[in-house]
Design a protein around this motif. Sequence first.
Motif, PDB file in Angstrom:
ATOM      1  N   UNK A   1       0.876  -1.148   0.095  1.00 55.34           N
ATOM      2  CA  UNK A   1      -0.046   0.057  -0.060  1.00 55.34           C
ATOM      3  C   UNK A   1       0.916   1.291   0.100  1.00 55.34           C
ATOM      4  N   UNK A   2       0.495   2.196  -0.692  1.00 61.04           N
ATOM      5  CA  UNK A   2       1.281   3.401  -0.961  1.00 61.04           C
ATOM      6  C   UNK A   2       1.004   4.470   0.304  1.00 61.04           C
ATOM      7  N   UNK A   3      -0.131   4.087   0.846  1.00 60.98           N
ATOM      8  CA  UNK A   3      -0.510   4.916   1.963  1.00 60.98           C
ATOM      9  C   UNK A   3      -1.495   4.285   3.010  1.00 60.98           C
ATOM     10  N   UNK A   4      -1.138   4.229   4.081  1.00 64.52           N
ATOM     11  CA  UNK A   4      -1.592   3.768   5.249  1.00 64.52           C
ATOM     12  C   UNK A   4      -2.287   4.390   6.187  1.00 64.52           C
ATOM     13  N   UNK A   5      -3.531   4.268   6.470  1.00 66.37           N
ATOM     14  CA  UNK A   5      -4.324   5.292   7.430  1.00 66.37           C
ATOM     15  C   UNK A   5      -4.462   4.290   8.646  1.00 66.37           C
ATOM     16  N   UNK A   6      -5.194   4.946   9.623  1.00 67.25           N
ATOM     17  CA  UNK A   6      -5.474   4.206  11.024  1.00 67.25           C
ATOM     18  C   UNK A   6      -6.218   2.979  10.816  1.00 67.25           C
ATOM     19  N   UNK A   7      -7.222   3.097   9.712  1.00 70.96           N
ATOM     20  CA  UNK A   7      -8.045   1.723   9.577  1.00 70.96           C
ATOM     21  C   UNK A   7      -7.122   0.618   8.893  1.00 70.96           C
ATOM     22  N   UNK A   8      -6.191   1.131   8.064  1.00 74.54           N
ATOM     23  CA  UNK A   8      -5.030  -0.094   7.489  1.00 74.54           C
ATOM     24  C   UNK A   8      -4.462  -0.558   8.789  1.00 74.54           C
ATOM     25  N   UNK A   9      -3.847   0.063   9.597  1.00 76.38           N
ATOM     26  CA  UNK A   9      -3.203  -0.597  10.637  1.00 76.38           C
ATOM     27  C   UNK A   9      -4.064  -1.249  11.733  1.00 76.38           C
ATOM     28  N   UNK A  10      -5.176  -0.609  11.925  1.00 74.66           N
ATOM     29  CA  UNK A  10      -6.093  -1.352  12.909  1.00 74.66           C
ATOM     30  C   UNK A  10      -6.517  -2.575  12.264  1.00 74.66           C
ATOM     31  N   UNK A  11      -6.909  -2.667  11.119  1.00 73.55           N
ATOM     32  CA  UNK A  11      -7.516  -3.858  10.118  1.00 73.55           C
ATOM     33  C   UNK A  11      -6.259  -4.978  10.471  1.00 73.55           C
ATOM     34  N   UNK A  12      -5.039  -4.732  10.196  1.00 74.64           N
ATOM     35  CA  UNK A  12      -3.956  -5.629  10.133  1.00 74.64           C
ATOM     36  C   UNK A  12      -3.844  -5.968  11.457  1.00 74.64           C
ATOM     37  N   UNK A  13      -3.762  -5.276  12.413  1.00 73.06           N
ATOM     38  CA  UNK A  13      -3.698  -5.658  13.932  1.00 73.06           C
ATOM     39  C   UNK A  13      -4.736  -6.641  14.467  1.00 73.06           C
ATOM     40  N   UNK A  14      -6.198  -6.329  14.191  1.00 75.63           N
ATOM     41  CA  UNK A  14      -7.098  -7.153  14.696  1.00 75.63           C
ATOM     42  C   UNK A  14      -7.068  -8.599  13.873  1.00 75.63           C
ATOM     43  N   UNK A  15      -6.707  -8.166  12.481  1.00 78.32           N
ATOM     44  CA  UNK A  15      -6.386  -9.555  11.590  1.00 78.32           C
ATOM     45  C   UNK A  15      -5.599 -10.584  12.155  1.00 78.32           C
ATOM     46  N   UNK A  16      -4.462  -9.994  12.711  1.00 75.93           N
ATOM     47  CA  UNK A  16      -3.580 -11.096  13.163  1.00 75.93           C
ATOM     48  C   UNK A  16      -3.863 -11.702  14.403  1.00 75.93           C
ATOM     49  N   UNK A  17      -4.485 -10.821  15.098  1.00 72.95           N
ATOM     50  CA  UNK A  17      -4.904 -11.303  16.475  1.00 72.95           C
ATOM     51  C   UNK A  17      -6.045 -12.340  16.243  1.00 72.95           C
ATOM     52  N   UNK A  18      -6.838 -12.076  15.396  1.00 69.53           N
ATOM     53  CA  UNK A  18      -8.163 -12.807  15.177  1.00 69.53           C
ATOM     54  C   UNK A  18      -7.763 -14.310  14.606  1.00 69.53           C
ATOM     55  N   UNK A  19      -6.444 -14.339  14.112  1.00 70.75           N
ATOM     56  CA  UNK A  19      -5.812 -15.548  13.308  1.00 70.75           C
ATOM     57  C   UNK A  19      -4.967 -16.123  14.103  1.00 70.75           C
ATOM     58  N   UNK A  20      -4.908 -15.750  15.433  1.00 60.83           N
ATOM     59  CA  UNK A  20      -4.159 -16.483  16.396  1.00 60.83           C
ATOM     60  C   UNK A  20      -2.710 -16.108  16.370  1.00 60.83           C
ATOM     61  N   UNK A  21      -2.328 -15.031  15.712  1.00 59.15           N
ATOM     62  CA  UNK A  21      -1.061 -14.302  15.723  1.00 59.15           C
ATOM     63  C   UNK A  21      -0.846 -12.878  16.525  1.00 59.15           C
ATOM     64  N   UNK A  22      -1.130 -13.206  17.773  1.00 55.99           N
ATOM     65  CA  UNK A  22      -1.159 -12.088  18.527  1.00 55.99           C
ATOM     66  C   UNK A  22       0.293 -11.444  18.834  1.00 55.99           C
TER      67      UNK A  22
END
Length: 673
Positions: A362-383
């Motif tokens: 991604x050429x630009x990342x906002x707070x939603x991009x980071x939040x999505x990725x953080x929750x995504x990792x956590x939800x998939x067991x990669x806390x």
Amino acid sequence: MNQDRKYTRSQDSSLLVRSINASQRYMKAFSRCIPSKPLRPSLPPTFYRSAAALLLPASSFPLPNSSPPHSLVETFASLCQRGAFSDAIAAMVSLEGHGLRADPISYLNLIKLCIRNNAVDEGRLVHRHLSSDGDHPKLFLSNTLMSMYTKFGLLDEARQLFDRMGERNVVSWTTMISVMTNLKRNEEALRLLISMQREGVAPNMYTFSAVLRACQTLASLWSVHCCIVKYGLESDVFVRSSLIDVYSKFGDLDYGYRVFKEMATRDLVVWNSIIGGFAQGGDGYKAINLFTQMRRMGFLANQGTLASVLRACTGMVVLEMGRQVHVHVLKHERDLILNNALLDMYCKCGSLDDADAVFLRMSERDVISWSTMISGLAQNGRSSDALKLFDSMKILGPKPNYITIVGVLFACSHAGLVEDGWYYFRSMKKLFDIQPGREHYGCMVDLLGRAGKLEEALKFIQDMNFEPDTVIWRTLLGACRVHKNATLAAHAAKEILRLEPDDEGAYILLSNIYADSHRWNEVEQVRKSMGDRRVRKEPGRSWIEVGKKIHVFIVGDMSHPQADGIEKELSRLISRIANIGYVPDTDFVLHDVGKEQKEESLRYHSEKLAIAFGVLNSTRSKPIRIMKNLRICGDCHTFAKLVAKSEDMTIIIRDPVRFHHFQDGACSCGDYW
DNA sequence: ATAGGGTTAG
């Protein structure tokens, strides 16, 4: 993995360099514009000259002696028309210095130029100039000025102008209503709709498409809809797309769809409204069908369409279809929202490698991009990866928001990091200026419960400064189930049933808890109240994508074309895993049938059918991915772990909240969900 | 001169 290198901030290279010498350029332009004929010969030149003489000290633009003053007016008009912005402003200053006024159309052009050039100060200057003779500017000029202020975000100034206008028409009112809906001051917007009609101004389609977004209750939507019908404006495309959108947002998708079907002409936005409605309302299947229809009708999807379609894929967890949409997204690779939707789709479909790749590219990342990725990792067991990513975000990302912290706390609780969780919970206000809300409290209950600190969790709930909801009680109930605390579980279940008397899962758990401790009277009571309430049982449903098709399995339903094969495969799998210790765990069935019957009903849980079908059609190289509408039961969880081991494959099951990646006899959730 | 559609948690 080097996080710091991996997640670098995108460079913002938007440097605005403006170097304009307005007066110099004006002089050049002025010398080029020698008018052949006066534009509006109204007053004799001598009048202008004497009037100008009175005002002259303010003027920075002495008129060439040879030119008659009205040529300045003409020059101004021509500059405005040609879009020579700074020269036009300079000419306007000069006009004012000479006490002159130009024609309204030129001013209209000039205000538009201010908007286009994002020139706030110049805009105010024009406004001042137009009011400087003590009169109100012409109505349509005032309207344009209002819309200029709203486009600059100067809403107070727009409001002031509106309040002071001598005369207001439908455009003035509509502009003001739009201001209010954009500010989410919805009541104010609706009140304006009433006021305008009281003042005898009839709303038009512009007004309604703006005001519809202000309807916050179904009742207000109905009254506005009535009003629209009364004014005969229901067939306007803009009004209809708003209607579709608002009805969908209230969950009345059927009505939204009815409005859609009635339309004789549709444009792209209308399609996007209805597709977005179904995508957000959870009917991804319908959304994707409509998307297909739309393309068949010759409409080309834009970013809005694709974002909705991705959301539909996310909701249905159909990875392969999501990948196909990804191909279309490549055309808009710099669209932030679209990339965020893509990121979320991959996270929710359990394909973190893809999500990672999108995030990095991604050429630009906002707070939603980071939040999505953080929750995504956590939800998939990669806390722990989620928390590492959060550390990078703190250094080089945007400021975390409410939702980011929900993801962080979720990760802490799943990684068993009680201390870190407490730290973030206690310091979020100080560190990020975010007040802990319901969701954060929920994560803390999960954190404590998961760590077995059940009494502490209960005390935490009791000390909250708002009423616990069913989400919180269910979280505690889940913890009680894992840590086998029957007393507290009964308490939580009762609280849930007090708030939601139809919660089937709570009844079953409560009845099982009583049965385990042989409190048969209570079991009977629970079952009776369940019967009395006619608790509707949402049937378990699982689905899986095989061969570009989605195969849906409902508990106990063997109507699938390959039912015989599935039945045989199920038997084969059960006998294979029985060798490595599988014993059907009938605790997950209501205690009202015999043991054999219980095993029988367990056998046909929808996820077991889907697993059998998946294994049957699997190439073993790719993981099989199964989606569920309900939480997975403990028996199916064990079943999946053992099948993954004995068949040497990866099984991924997504329930409504999280992922279970089954591999080599273990699950990413750590047997806690 | 004024208007409609898209992304993150639970």
